[in-house]
Design a protein around this motif. Structure first.
Motif, PDB file in Angstrom:
ATOM      1  N   THR A   1       0.820  -1.207   0.000  1.00  0.00           N
ATOM      2  CA  THR A   1       0.000   0.000   0.000  1.00  0.00           C
ATOM      3  C   THR A   1       0.859   1.265   0.000  1.00  0.00           C
ATOM      4  OG1 THR A   1      -0.120  -0.088   2.374  1.00  0.00           O
ATOM      5  CG2 THR A   1      -1.992  -1.009   1.184  1.00  0.00           C
ATOM      6  N   ARG A   2       2.200   1.130   0.018  1.00  0.00           N
ATOM      7  CA  ARG A   2       3.021   2.341  -0.042  1.00  0.00           C
ATOM      8  C   ARG A   2       2.677   3.085  -1.321  1.00  0.00           C
ATOM      9  NH1 ARG A   2       8.807   0.237   0.182  1.00  0.00           N
ATOM     10  NH2 ARG A   2       7.782  -1.683  -0.415  1.00  0.00           N
ATOM     11  N   CYS A   3       2.386   4.351  -1.202  1.00  0.00           N
ATOM     12  CA  CYS A   3       1.870   5.075  -2.367  1.00  0.00           C
ATOM     13  C   CYS A   3       2.624   6.369  -2.518  1.00  0.00           C
ATOM     14  CB  CYS A   3       0.384   5.318  -2.174  1.00  0.00           C
ATOM     15  SG  CYS A   3      -0.282   6.433  -3.388  1.00  0.00           S
TER      16      CYS A   3
ATOM     17  N   GLY B   1      10.904   3.185  -6.412  1.00  0.00           N
ATOM     18  CA  GLY B   1      11.674   4.239  -5.734  1.00  0.00           C
ATOM     19  C   GLY B   1      13.127   3.889  -5.464  1.00  0.00           C
ATOM     20  N   LYS B   2      13.548   2.676  -5.838  1.00  0.00           N
ATOM     21  CA  LYS B   2      14.943   2.295  -5.561  1.00  0.00           C
ATOM     22  C   LYS B   2      15.914   3.041  -6.486  1.00  0.00           C
ATOM     23  CE  LYS B   2      13.664  -0.892  -2.640  1.00  0.00           C
ATOM     24  NZ  LYS B   2      13.313  -0.417  -1.293  1.00  0.00           N
ATOM     25  N   ASN B   3      17.204   2.974  -6.170  1.00  0.00           N
ATOM     26  CA  ASN B   3      18.183   3.662  -7.034  1.00  0.00           C
ATOM     27  C   ASN B   3      18.095   3.138  -8.466  1.00  0.00           C
ATOM     28  OD1 ASN B   3      18.929   4.301  -4.385  1.00  0.00           O
ATOM     29  ND2 ASN B   3      20.983   4.846  -5.063  1.00  0.00           N
TER      30      ASN B   3
ATOM     31  N   GLY C   1       7.154  -0.684 -11.815  1.00  0.00           N
ATOM     32  CA  GLY C   1       6.316  -1.702 -11.211  1.00  0.00           C
ATOM     33  C   GLY C   1       7.248  -2.517 -10.338  1.00  0.00           C
ATOM     34  N   ASP C   2       6.812  -3.719  -9.964  1.00  0.00           N
ATOM     35  CA  ASP C   2       7.684  -4.548  -9.127  1.00  0.00           C
ATOM     36  C   ASP C   2       8.716  -5.285  -9.965  1.00  0.00           C
ATOM     37  OD1 ASP C   2       6.973  -4.315  -6.343  1.00  0.00           O
ATOM     38  OD2 ASP C   2       5.001  -5.098  -6.896  1.00  0.00           O
ATOM     39  N   GLY C   3       9.815  -5.619  -9.327  1.00  0.00           N
ATOM     40  CA  GLY C   3      10.853  -6.418  -9.966  1.00  0.00           C
ATOM     41  C   GLY C   3      11.943  -6.698  -8.960  1.00  0.00           C
TER      42      GLY C   3
HETATM   43  C1  LIG Z   1      15.739  -3.491   2.694  1.00  0.00           C
HETATM   44  C2  LIG Z   1      14.676  -4.030   1.789  1.00  0.00           C
HETATM   45  N1  LIG Z   1      14.561  -5.367   1.655  1.00  0.00           N
HETATM   46  C3  LIG Z   1      13.643  -5.910   0.850  1.00  0.00           C
HETATM   47  C4  LIG Z   1      12.759  -5.132   0.135  1.00  0.00           C
HETATM   48  C5  LIG Z   1      11.676  -5.794  -0.661  1.00  0.00           C
HETATM   49  O1  LIG Z   1      11.657  -5.407  -1.995  1.00  0.00           O
HETATM   50  P1  LIG Z   1      10.298  -5.406  -2.836  1.00  0.00           P
HETATM   51  O2  LIG Z   1       9.479  -4.238  -2.390  1.00  0.00           O
HETATM   52  O3  LIG Z   1      10.760  -5.297  -4.256  1.00  0.00           O
HETATM   53  O4  LIG Z   1       9.620  -6.708  -2.589  1.00  0.00           O
HETATM   54  C6  LIG Z   1      12.853  -3.748   0.220  1.00  0.00           C
HETATM   55  C7  LIG Z   1      11.981  -2.886  -0.584  1.00  0.00           C
HETATM   56  O5  LIG Z   1      11.196  -2.139  -0.302  1.00  0.00           O
HETATM   57  C8  LIG Z   1      13.826  -3.180   1.095  1.00  0.00           C
HETATM   58  O6  LIG Z   1      13.930  -1.858   1.227  1.00  0.00           O
END
Ligand SMILES: Cc1ncc(COP(=O)(O)O)c(C=O)c1O
Length: 525
Positions: free
Chosen positions: A3-5, A346-348, A353-355
């Motif tokens: 639900t993080r938005c 939001g990752k670097n 979408g997800d991956g």
């Molecule tokens: C430290 C950490 N581990 C695992 C995950 C899980 O990744 P995902 O959201 O792609 O399932 C995240 C992502 O939010 C994370 O920040």
């Protein structure tokens, strides 16, 4: 977790796309026209030089621009040959394209019978969510919500209050518009939508980037962790050492394979698991250590690997926040047995979408991961293991391939912002992150600590500055672990951190001016 938005937490976008109609551009290159329409030049300069805007021209306008300029050259230089005029026009077009990017004309046009050219320009603007700056009275009249005059553009710029979003994902996407469009077309036209060449190419490129021998694309970071644990045969009855201060996914992966997460407290200064506390947590059931490179800062891997070797344990790294980070000069990616990555947007290195992915130097482990992510099947309809369906999409792989090319440059921008924060806030009451001399972090998050964190966050919000808490509740206190019997008193550092940490705005599209606004906003509190 799902639900993080971002829409809710981001606040307004900081960079606005601007589509310049060709009448504005032509004015700027002609002294006579500029005398009649003087606002065109400051509007053009604002759109092309301010960090708040990204300037475009519709691809549909290019030939018209060429035609009009060539005609103007004919009037100004009647003695010039056709070839010379052509050369001059080409210089002009190239000069324009050095300053403004091309916006596509999409196939889903709504053609306006009265003015086809205008409808093409408006369709281009809609495709990239841009405002159009124009002098065309018909367009201004018909599309008032999109088209505005140079004067109105300049006035609206002057009225904008300071806003610093926590993260601007839309600006990141818009910076790569053309490359993303190309990747999309390639995948859609390939007719191949599960695994295949696109995923294989990204897996190889990403593994090489991480200085690892193998990369296996999966559906999310959580799946990457889970599958890495399963591939190492970790399951019911086993214990896995995890940081007490981390995102819940690190723990959930362990629980979901049926093993037990055993928390170890962090070093306060670096936020990462404290290797000096690990051995005390090892029992005969311990099978692995799962360090997290939290906030983009590498955990201290050498002592962790040494402990693992001494006790015959696996090391599975959670690198969900550390794309590009280095430990003692080597990229995170293959120090441990397996390294799990998330490509959450939001990752670097984030997808749309997800991956996720796992990197490793162990060929057998990589092979087992490929099996497990695909129904336990290597050969169609033959299932060696009870696997799952957790495959990286080719479309996401193609987008990630585009973004991978920019990762180092974008991490450099994060570094520059972190430097600005570290210098600008050095003598403030905040506790700032500490970087050990062997670490090259990639600043996924810039996390400070303050005993009155909630009040500080409220004041920043009032000043138009976004911030988030990573994470407000430590895993051992989460309702989902209420019955697991974790003794709250044993994790005082994680508990205190949850009450004190605050993440400041950070991302490659954040400007230095915005970072300066954050610093002065904090200094005023
Ligand atoms: C430290 C950490 N581990 C695992 C995950 C899980 O990744 P995902 O959201 O792609 O399932 C995240 C992502 O939010 C994370 O920040």
């Amino acid at each position: 977790m799902t639900t993080r938005c971002y829409k809710k937490t981001m606040g307004p976008t900081s960079v606005q796309n601007i589509l310049l109609d060709i009448n504005i551009i032509l004015d700027c290159y002609d002294a006579e026209r500029l005398k009649r329409f003087p606002s065109s030049k400051p509007a053009f300069n604002l759109a092309t030089q301010s960090a708040s805007y990204r300037p475009f021209i519709s691809s549909s306008s290019l030939d018209n621009l060429e035609f009009l300029k060539s005609r103007a050259f004919k009037q100004s230089y009647p003695q010039a040959t056709a070839a010379e005029r052509q050369q001059l026009t080409l210089f002009f077009i190239k000069d324009v394209l050095n300053q403004v990017a091309l916006a596509k004309t999409p196939a889903y046009l709504e053609i306006d019978d009265n003015d086809i050219e205008d409808s093409l320009i408006i369709a281009s603007a809609k495709a990239i969510d841009a405002k159009v700056i124009t002098r065309d009275a018909g367009m201004l009249d018909q599309y008032p919500e999109i088209a505005l005059t140079a004067d109105r553009f300049i006035q609206s710029h002057q009225k904008q209050p300071t806003q610093v979003p926590f993260l601007d994902l839309k600006a990141a996407t818009q910076e790569l518009t053309a490359e993303i469009e190309q990747a999309t077309d390639r995948v859609l036209n390939s007719g191949w939508y599960i695994l295949g060449e696109e995923v294989e190419r990204f897996e190889a490129d990403f593994a090489a980037y991480c200085q690892a021998a193998h990369g296996v694309g999966v559906a999310s970071g959580l799946d990457a962790l889970q599958l890495a644990l399963r591939a190492c045969d970790i399951g019911p009855g086993d214990e896995v050492i995890v940081p007490s201060h981390t995102f819940i996914a690190t723990w959930l992966a362990v629980s979901q394979v049926g093993a037990t997460p055993v928390p170890v407290e962090p070093i306060e200064a670096t936020y990462n698991i404290d290797p000096a506390r690990i051995e005390a947590a090892i029992t005969p059931r311990t099978r692995a250590i799962l360090p997290v490179h939290l906030y983009g800062q590498p955990a201290d891997l050498d002592p962790i690997l040494a402990i693992a070797r001494r006790h015959g344990l696996k090391v599975i790294e959670d690198a969900a926040q550390a794309h590009g980070a280095r430990y003692k000069g080597q990229r995170i990616g293959a120090h441990g047995d397996a390294v799990a990555w998330s490509f959450y947007p939001g990752k670097n290195l984030g997808a749309f979408g997800d991956g996720g992915a796992v990197t490793t130097n162990n060929a057998d482990l990589a092979e087992r991961l490929r099996l497990l992510r695909n129904y336990g099947s290597r050969e169609k309809y033959v299932n060696q293991a009870q696997g799952c369906n957790s495959r990286l999409d080719p479309l996401q792989a193609a987008f990630l391939g585009v973004k991978l090319r920019h990762l180092d440059a974008w991490n450099d921008r994060r570094r520059a912002l972190a430097e600005a924060y570290l210098q600008g806030l050095a003598d403030s009451p905040l506790t700032l992150p500490v970087v050990p001399e062997w670490a090259e972090p990639v600043w996924h998050l810039f996390v400070i600590r303050h005993p009155q964190r909630d009040a500080l966050q409220r004041q920043l919000t009032e000043a138009g500055i976004g911030s988030l808490i990573h994470y407000p509740i430590p895993p051992h206190r989460q309702p989902c672990y209420a019955d697991a019997g974790y003794d709250d008193g044993r994790y005082p550092i994680a508990t205190r951190m949850a009450g004190e940490v605050l993440s400041l705005p950070m991302g490659p599209q954040l400007t230095r001016e915005q970072a300066a606004d954050v610093i002065s906003g904090i200094r005023k509190t």
